[in-house]
Scaffold this active site. Structure first.
Site, PDB file in Angstrom:
ATOM      1  N   ARG A  91      -2.002 -17.711  -5.855  1.00  0.00           N
ATOM      2  CA  ARG A  91      -1.610 -18.662  -4.803  1.00  0.00           C
ATOM      3  C   ARG A  91      -1.686 -20.097  -5.288  1.00  0.00           C
ATOM      4  NH1 ARG A  91      -5.768 -16.181  -1.395  1.00  0.00           N
ATOM      5  NH2 ARG A  91      -4.821 -14.281  -0.571  1.00  0.00           N
ATOM      6  N   ASP A 113      -6.240   2.594  -0.675  1.00  0.00           N
ATOM      7  CA  ASP A 113      -7.223   1.824   0.075  1.00  0.00           C
ATOM      8  C   ASP A 113      -7.427   2.522   1.414  1.00  0.00           C
ATOM      9  OD1 ASP A 113      -7.896  -0.164  -1.704  1.00  0.00           O
ATOM     10  OD2 ASP A 113      -6.250  -1.484  -1.105  1.00  0.00           O
ATOM     11  N   ARG A 143      -1.909  -6.112  -8.149  1.00  0.00           N
ATOM     12  CA  ARG A 143      -2.658  -6.039  -6.891  1.00  0.00           C
ATOM     13  C   ARG A 143      -3.228  -7.406  -6.500  1.00  0.00           C
ATOM     14  NH1 ARG A 143      -5.628  -1.125  -5.228  1.00  0.00           N
ATOM     15  NH2 ARG A 143      -7.382  -2.450  -4.702  1.00  0.00           N
ATOM     16  N   ARG A 194     -19.527  -6.045 -11.773  1.00  0.00           N
ATOM     17  CA  ARG A 194     -19.818  -6.958 -10.665  1.00  0.00           C
ATOM     18  C   ARG A 194     -21.182  -6.691 -10.075  1.00  0.00           C
ATOM     19  NH1 ARG A 194     -14.669  -5.006  -6.865  1.00  0.00           N
ATOM     20  NH2 ARG A 194     -15.208  -2.813  -6.895  1.00  0.00           N
ATOM     21  N   GLU A 239     -22.524  -2.788 -10.847  1.00  0.00           N
ATOM     22  CA  GLU A 239     -21.533  -1.711 -11.025  1.00  0.00           C
ATOM     23  C   GLU A 239     -21.192  -1.518 -12.495  1.00  0.00           C
ATOM     24  OE1 GLU A 239     -19.059  -2.448  -6.909  1.00  0.00           O
ATOM     25  OE2 GLU A 239     -17.994  -1.790  -8.701  1.00  0.00           O
ATOM     26  N   ARG A 248     -11.752   7.804 -13.420  1.00  0.00           N
ATOM     27  CA  ARG A 248     -12.686   6.763 -13.835  1.00  0.00           C
ATOM     28  C   ARG A 248     -13.785   6.735 -12.772  1.00  0.00           C
ATOM     29  NH1 ARG A 248     -14.082   4.462 -18.419  1.00  0.00           N
ATOM     30  NH2 ARG A 248     -14.707   2.320 -18.149  1.00  0.00           N
ATOM     31  N   TYR A 270      -4.561   6.335  -5.697  1.00  0.00           N
ATOM     32  CA  TYR A 270      -5.588   5.338  -5.388  1.00  0.00           C
ATOM     33  C   TYR A 270      -5.269   4.632  -4.076  1.00  0.00           C
ATOM     34  CZ  TYR A 270      -9.083   1.876  -5.296  1.00  0.00           C
ATOM     35  OH  TYR A 270     -10.132   1.116  -4.850  1.00  0.00           O
TER      36      TYR A 270
HETATM   37  P1  FAD Z   1     -13.438  10.397   0.040  1.00  0.00           P
HETATM   38  O1  FAD Z   1     -14.142   9.266   0.689  1.00  0.00           O
HETATM   39  O2  FAD Z   1     -13.688  10.619  -1.410  1.00  0.00           O
HETATM   40  O3  FAD Z   1     -13.820  11.731   0.833  1.00  0.00           O
HETATM   41  C1  FAD Z   1     -13.656  13.036   0.319  1.00  0.00           C
HETATM   42  C2  FAD Z   1     -14.848  13.853   0.789  1.00  0.00           C
HETATM   43  O4  FAD Z   1     -14.635  15.236   0.456  1.00  0.00           O
HETATM   44  C3  FAD Z   1     -16.142  13.431   0.099  1.00  0.00           C
HETATM   45  O5  FAD Z   1     -17.145  13.187   1.067  1.00  0.00           O
HETATM   46  C4  FAD Z   1     -16.497  14.636  -0.771  1.00  0.00           C
HETATM   47  O6  FAD Z   1     -17.889  14.825  -0.918  1.00  0.00           O
HETATM   48  C5  FAD Z   1     -15.868  15.767   0.032  1.00  0.00           C
HETATM   49  N1  FAD Z   1     -15.601  16.960  -0.770  1.00  0.00           N
HETATM   50  C6  FAD Z   1     -14.950  16.994  -1.974  1.00  0.00           C
HETATM   51  N2  FAD Z   1     -14.920  18.268  -2.432  1.00  0.00           N
HETATM   52  C7  FAD Z   1     -15.532  19.044  -1.499  1.00  0.00           C
HETATM   53  C8  FAD Z   1     -15.835  20.424  -1.420  1.00  0.00           C
HETATM   54  N3  FAD Z   1     -15.498  21.272  -2.414  1.00  0.00           N
HETATM   55  N4  FAD Z   1     -16.486  20.894  -0.328  1.00  0.00           N
HETATM   56  C9  FAD Z   1     -16.856  20.050   0.666  1.00  0.00           C
HETATM   57  N5  FAD Z   1     -16.611  18.713   0.637  1.00  0.00           N
HETATM   58  C10 FAD Z   1     -15.959  18.223  -0.436  1.00  0.00           C
HETATM   59  N6  FAD Z   1     -10.661   0.733   0.016  1.00  0.00           N
HETATM   60  C11 FAD Z   1     -10.458  -0.385   0.766  1.00  0.00           C
HETATM   61  O7  FAD Z   1      -9.597  -0.387   1.664  1.00  0.00           O
HETATM   62  N7  FAD Z   1     -11.225  -1.516   0.559  1.00  0.00           N
HETATM   63  C12 FAD Z   1     -12.191  -1.580  -0.390  1.00  0.00           C
HETATM   64  O8  FAD Z   1     -12.859  -2.620  -0.535  1.00  0.00           O
HETATM   65  C13 FAD Z   1     -12.422  -0.414  -1.196  1.00  0.00           C
HETATM   66  N8  FAD Z   1     -13.363  -0.432  -2.160  1.00  0.00           N
HETATM   67  C14 FAD Z   1     -13.558   0.684  -2.914  1.00  0.00           C
HETATM   68  C15 FAD Z   1     -14.532   0.642  -3.927  1.00  0.00           C
HETATM   69  C16 FAD Z   1     -14.768   1.745  -4.720  1.00  0.00           C
HETATM   70  C17 FAD Z   1     -15.811   1.700  -5.799  1.00  0.00           C
HETATM   71  C18 FAD Z   1     -13.983   2.927  -4.505  1.00  0.00           C
HETATM   72  C19 FAD Z   1     -14.193   4.134  -5.367  1.00  0.00           C
HETATM   73  C20 FAD Z   1     -13.025   2.976  -3.515  1.00  0.00           C
HETATM   74  C21 FAD Z   1     -12.791   1.860  -2.716  1.00  0.00           C
HETATM   75  N9  FAD Z   1     -11.838   1.881  -1.697  1.00  0.00           N
HETATM   76  C22 FAD Z   1     -11.619   0.745  -0.950  1.00  0.00           C
HETATM   77  C23 FAD Z   1     -11.012   3.099  -1.410  1.00  0.00           C
HETATM   78  C24 FAD Z   1     -11.671   4.000  -0.335  1.00  0.00           C
HETATM   79  O9  FAD Z   1     -12.920   4.442  -0.807  1.00  0.00           O
HETATM   80  C25 FAD Z   1     -10.744   5.199  -0.038  1.00  0.00           C
HETATM   81  O10 FAD Z   1      -9.527   4.756   0.495  1.00  0.00           O
HETATM   82  C26 FAD Z   1     -11.351   6.209   0.951  1.00  0.00           C
HETATM   83  O11 FAD Z   1     -12.683   6.494   0.691  1.00  0.00           O
HETATM   84  C27 FAD Z   1     -10.565   7.497   0.857  1.00  0.00           C
HETATM   85  O12 FAD Z   1     -11.070   8.452   1.763  1.00  0.00           O
HETATM   86  P2  FAD Z   1     -10.888   9.998   1.430  1.00  0.00           P
HETATM   87  O13 FAD Z   1     -11.336  10.734   2.666  1.00  0.00           O
HETATM   88  O14 FAD Z   1      -9.554  10.294   0.900  1.00  0.00           O
HETATM   89  O15 FAD Z   1     -11.869  10.281   0.192  1.00  0.00           O
HETATM   90  N1  UDP Z   2      -9.185  -7.925 -12.254  1.00  0.00           N
HETATM   91  C1  UDP Z   2      -9.523  -8.790 -13.261  1.00  0.00           C
HETATM   92  N2  UDP Z   2     -10.538  -9.681 -13.059  1.00  0.00           N
HETATM   93  C2  UDP Z   2     -11.226  -9.742 -11.891  1.00  0.00           C
HETATM   94  C3  UDP Z   2     -10.866  -8.856 -10.856  1.00  0.00           C
HETATM   95  C4  UDP Z   2      -9.846  -7.944 -11.071  1.00  0.00           C
HETATM   96  O1  UDP Z   2      -8.942  -8.755 -14.326  1.00  0.00           O
HETATM   97  O2  UDP Z   2     -12.155 -10.562 -11.771  1.00  0.00           O
HETATM   98  C5  UDP Z   2      -8.088  -6.953 -12.523  1.00  0.00           C
HETATM   99  C6  UDP Z   2      -8.615  -5.624 -13.089  1.00  0.00           C
HETATM  100  O3  UDP Z   2      -7.664  -5.152 -14.028  1.00  0.00           O
HETATM  101  C7  UDP Z   2      -8.630  -4.731 -11.878  1.00  0.00           C
HETATM  102  C8  UDP Z   2      -7.390  -5.224 -11.126  1.00  0.00           C
HETATM  103  O4  UDP Z   2      -7.379  -6.632 -11.347  1.00  0.00           O
HETATM  104  O5  UDP Z   2      -8.529  -3.365 -12.230  1.00  0.00           O
HETATM  105  C9  UDP Z   2      -7.411  -4.930  -9.634  1.00  0.00           C
HETATM  106  O6  UDP Z   2      -8.561  -5.532  -9.081  1.00  0.00           O
HETATM  107  P1  UDP Z   2      -9.134  -5.076  -7.685  1.00  0.00           P
HETATM  108  O7  UDP Z   2     -10.331  -5.928  -7.368  1.00  0.00           O
HETATM  109  O8  UDP Z   2      -8.025  -5.014  -6.705  1.00  0.00           O
HETATM  110  O9  UDP Z   2      -9.621  -3.607  -8.041  1.00  0.00           O
HETATM  111  P2  UDP Z   2     -10.558  -2.573  -7.285  1.00  0.00           P
HETATM  112  O10 UDP Z   2     -11.796  -2.538  -8.109  1.00  0.00           O
HETATM  113  O11 UDP Z   2     -10.798  -3.068  -5.890  1.00  0.00           O
HETATM  114  O12 UDP Z   2      -9.766  -1.327  -7.346  1.00  0.00           O
END
Ligand code: FAD
Ligand code: UDP
Length: 375
Positions: A180, A360, A176, A285, A310, A254, A358
């Site tokens: 560069r 985005d 991922r 982080r 985190e 996770r 997973y």
């Molecule tokens: P969710 O946001 O999980 O929505 C599902 C919803 O369903 C939740 O509100 C939940 O409460 C609800 N639900 C579940 N079960 C029930 C039930 N039984 N009854 C009623 N409601 C229910 N993507 C990026 O593009 N850029 C980023 O920088 C990025 N950072 C991230 C960092 C973290 C820590 C995480 C975990 C994800 C990150 N993502 C990022 C991914 C992003 O969060 C997801 O792509 C997006 O939230 C997915 O939307 P979703 O609707 O599928 O899921």
């Molecule tokens: N990673 C790493 N060092 C860093 C940042 C990321 O080794 O400082 C690795 C780690 O294995 C991570 C993967 O690169 O799971 C993908 O990172 P990214 O930031 O895309 O993960 P996210 O937390 O956004 O899913």
């Protein structure tokens, strides 16, 4: 029938689907088990700062269609993610680029120098694995950037993030990250990137503004479980295994625990994201939320700042499921559940939890546009 669609979950998938279906004249009801809408995009206002309550979210995409779609709801700022890594007190730029290489190796100044140094380090792992494909994250990382960077910026961070040895993790996770040979600290290669001005709640509220929504309603513990009485179709965005009452067994996830605090200073770390890549520090982080919205706002005039540490951990019941674990066992089980899902009449399984993928944010929007979009 009162509704065409009952939508379970108000995350990005549920909210964007409701918006598109409403535009097509469909009657939708959204139910959400949390006390607020927005799923993981939800921001909480603390000290006048939009705090990304479920982890830092940066929107990035190569698709003009996706970018225009979200910008039609709320304008995005020009935030560019340029995280740093702190390894035992020393700072390195991410993703791996000329700034990183020059800091790791004092005598390296040009792309050619880097190629030579990485080639030297690669030769060691190439001798060990020969012509075969790298079989785990450690082999893949050593092949991509060599031992020095692997040991300082990848190994311990990855082990904290996933709670597993790098030799037990799939190689694709590390792919991922861009590598560069330019002095470019932009974490993403995508053409479009930013944060909604005013925070992600503006995006979700914009999607859902004309749609009835009920919060604090768990699909499995409400009358809506008999959804066929009120809707023609169900869109389900909760966990895939839970829909089937875990009949084939439980999928692993996770999760991350966020420790958020207010710091009595206008600027704590000078950047939105700093990764801590050594085992010496227990978190992966620190996010400083105000940097996400710095453009054209008065956020730096505020006397305080909000930061979140985190702590990744293994998911247990009652926690938030965040990252699907893409090992063989879980991939196989998820596939078996997907076969059950195909057979469910009038039910659409969408999003990160219901597909056990997973995603985005941008791919979620793209999927919704393909499934329910309009021109
Ligand atoms: P969710 O946001 O999980 O929505 C599902 C919803 O369903 C939740 O509100 C939940 O409460 C609800 N639900 C579940 N079960 C029930 C039930 N039984 N009854 C009623 N409601 C229910 N993507 C990026 O593009 N850029 C980023 O920088 C990025 N950072 C991230 C960092 C973290 C820590 C995480 C975990 C994800 C990150 N993502 C990022 C991914 C992003 O969060 C997801 O792509 C997006 O939230 C997915 O939307 P979703 O609707 O599928 O899921
Ligand atoms: N990673 C790493 N060092 C860093 C940042 C990321 O080794 O400082 C690795 C780690 O294995 C991570 C993967 O690169 O799971 C993908 O990172 P990214 O930031 O895309 O993960 P996210 O937390 O956004 O899913």
């Amino acid at each position: 029938m009162r509704y065409d669609y009952l939508i379970v979950g108000s995350g990005l998938y549920g909210a964007a689907a409701a918006y598109c279906l409403h535009r097509l004249g469909k009657r939708c009801l959204v139910i959400e088990k949390r006390p607020h809408l927005g799923g993981n995009l939800y921001c909480e206002s603390i000290e006048g700062i939009n705090v990304h309550k479920y982890g830092a979210h940066i929107f990035h995409t190569t698709s003009k269609k996706v970018w225009n779609f979200v910008n039609a709801i709320v304008e995005f700022n020009r935030f560019t993610n340029a995280p740093l890594a702190n390894y035992k007190g020393n700072l390195y730029n991410l993703p791996f680029n000329m700034n990183t290489f020059c800091r790791i190796w004092d005598d390296v100044k040009t792309p050619k120098d880097v190629e030579k140094r990485i080639a030297e380090q690669q030769s060691v792992i190439k001798k060990q694995i020969g012509d075969r494909e790298p079989q785990n994250l450690e082999e893949q990382a050593l092949l991509l950037v060599g031992k020095d960077i692997y040991e300082r910026l990848i190994k311990e961070y990855t082990e904290k993030q996933w709670g597993r040895k790098c030799t037990e993790l799939p190689a694709f996770i590390i792919k991922r990250l861009p590598i560069r040979l330019t002095f470019d600290n932009n974490y993403f290669n995508d053409r479009y990137q930013g944060i909604p001005i005013g925070g992600y709640n503006q995006l979700i509220d914009g999607f859902l503004k004309d749609i009835p929504c009920e919060v604090n309603v768990d699909f499995f513990h409400s009358t809506y479980h008999d959804w066929r009485n009120i809707a023609n179709k169900l869109i389900y965005t909760g966990p895939l295994d839970q829909y089937f009452d875990f009949v084939l067994g439980k999928l692993d996830w996770r999760t991350v625990s966020f420790h958020t605090r207010v710091e009595p200073m206008p600027n704590y770390q000078g950047n939105a994201v700093i990764n801590y890549t050594s085992h010496d520090v227990p978190y992966t982080r620190i996010i400083e939320h105000k940097h996400f919205e710095r453009f054209g706002t008065e956020v730096y005039d505020l006397p305080t700042t909000v930061v979140s540490e985190e702590y990744p951990m293994e998911y247990q019941e009652g926690m938030e499921p965040y990252y699907p674990i893409n090992d063989e066992k879980n991939n196989r089980l998820a596939e078996q559940y997907r076969q059950l899902a195909i057979a469910e009449q009038d039910v659409i399984f969408g999003g990160r939890l219901a597909e056990y993928r997973y995603y985005d944010m941008a791919p979620i929007v793209e999927k919704v546009l393909n499934q329910f979009g309009y021109e």
